[in-house]
Structures are given as C-alpha cells and as structure tokens.
Design a protein around this motif. Sequence first.
Motif, short mmCIF file in Angstrom:
data_model
loop_
_atom_site.label_atom_id
_atom_site.label_comp_id
_atom_site.label_asym_id
_atom_site.label_seq_id
_atom_site.Cartn_x
_atom_site.Cartn_y
_atom_site.Cartn_z
N LYS A 202 0.83 -1.22 0.00
CA LYS A 202 0.00 0.00 0.00
C LYS A 202 0.86 1.26 0.00
O LYS A 202 0.56 2.24 -0.67
CB LYS A 202 -0.94 -0.01 1.20
CG LYS A 202 -2.06 -1.03 1.06
CD LYS A 202 -2.93 -1.08 2.28
CE LYS A 202 -3.98 -2.18 2.11
NZ LYS A 202 -4.74 -2.40 3.34
N LYS A 203 1.95 1.23 0.77
CA LYS A 203 2.87 2.36 0.81
C LYS A 203 3.51 2.58 -0.57
O LYS A 203 3.63 3.71 -1.04
CB LYS A 203 3.94 2.08 1.86
CG LYS A 203 4.84 3.24 2.19
CD LYS A 203 5.75 2.82 3.33
CE LYS A 203 6.77 3.87 3.64
NZ LYS A 203 7.70 3.46 4.70
N GLY B 237 1.08 4.17 -3.07
CA GLY B 237 1.00 5.61 -2.86
C GLY B 237 2.18 6.36 -3.44
O GLY B 237 2.03 7.42 -4.04
N LYS B 238 3.39 5.80 -3.28
CA LYS B 238 4.59 6.46 -3.79
C LYS B 238 4.68 6.39 -5.32
O LYS B 238 5.08 7.36 -5.97
CB LYS B 238 5.85 5.83 -3.19
CG LYS B 238 6.09 6.22 -1.77
CD LYS B 238 6.58 7.64 -1.72
CE LYS B 238 7.13 7.95 -0.34
NZ LYS B 238 7.70 9.26 -0.26
N ASN C 28 2.32 6.24 -7.47
CA ASN C 28 1.36 7.12 -8.13
C ASN C 28 1.88 8.54 -8.24
O ASN C 28 1.38 9.32 -9.05
CB ASN C 28 0.02 7.09 -7.39
CG ASN C 28 -0.72 5.79 -7.63
OD1 ASN C 28 -0.47 5.09 -8.60
ND2 ASN C 28 -1.61 5.44 -6.73
#
Length: 152
Positions: A92-93, A96-97, A99
């Motif tokens: 998930k982290k 986010g990065k 994107n």
Amino acid sequence: MKGSGKKTIADNRKARHEYSIEDDYEAGMVLQGTEVKSLRNGQVNLSDSYAKIIKGEVFVYQMNISPYKFAYYDNHDPLRPRKLLLHNYEIKKLIGKINEKGYSLIPLSLYFSEGKVKMKLGLARGKKLHDKRNTIKERDAKREMDRIKKIR
C-alpha cells in the motif's frame, strides 16, 4: 546453506547509475525448482528488470534467469514474470509512492538469506543527464582524495 547469512547472487549496478534510490524493501520470490538451481549457479541478469504492482500484487519483469542445463524436462521460461512477496502495508505504501510522478520500482540485488531467495527492491526516481555527470564527478574526486591520502 541454512543459517549461513546472506550470499549475494547478483547486483544491479546499472540501477544505481540510472536512478537515485530513495528507499529500499526486501521481498521474497515465488520461484520454480529449476529457477532456484540456476540462481545457485549465478545464472541471472537483473540489468533491464523492473517491478510493477498489479491488482495489489508485486511482479518483477524482464529478469532473466537462464534455464537450468541439467533439467531433463519442465524447464522454466527465462523471462516469465515472477511474483514478489511483500507485506500488505508495504504494498500500500508503494502504491501511494508510485502514483507520484517519476517513481518506479527497480530490483537492486538478488541474494540468498537463510536458504531463501530474496530481492532488494528500490523505490527510485530517474536521474537526468546532469545528475549522472555530477555523480561521476563526485566519485572521481573521492577516488582522487583517497589516492592522495594513501600516498601520504
């Protein structure tokens, strides 16, 4: 081989030249038996490989593991996509990065850790040409300073 710590199989030197690495992650890999045997012989190329997140799972592409020459049948495809094993919160982290503009996942190294194959993934941003020149200039200056210190 169990319990013997880390044994490096391959490093992706090109990645450190082409990208600035901001963060790194350790991931396990889903492999076939003949792939592991080829890795023990060091028959792998990471230079053009990259990782992608598809439907919440991480896969590495263009990692060439040569076919195991002693396998009679059922040898693996050398360029098949291979699944990487990361924790859910890490994926998930990473989503986010990635994107954000300019980030990509690049395999940095491949190694055995306590008998299991692990890959170090780097969250990287591509370097521009002038950044590469600065890196080379700094490396040469450091080498020259070390040489001078050694003489004294």
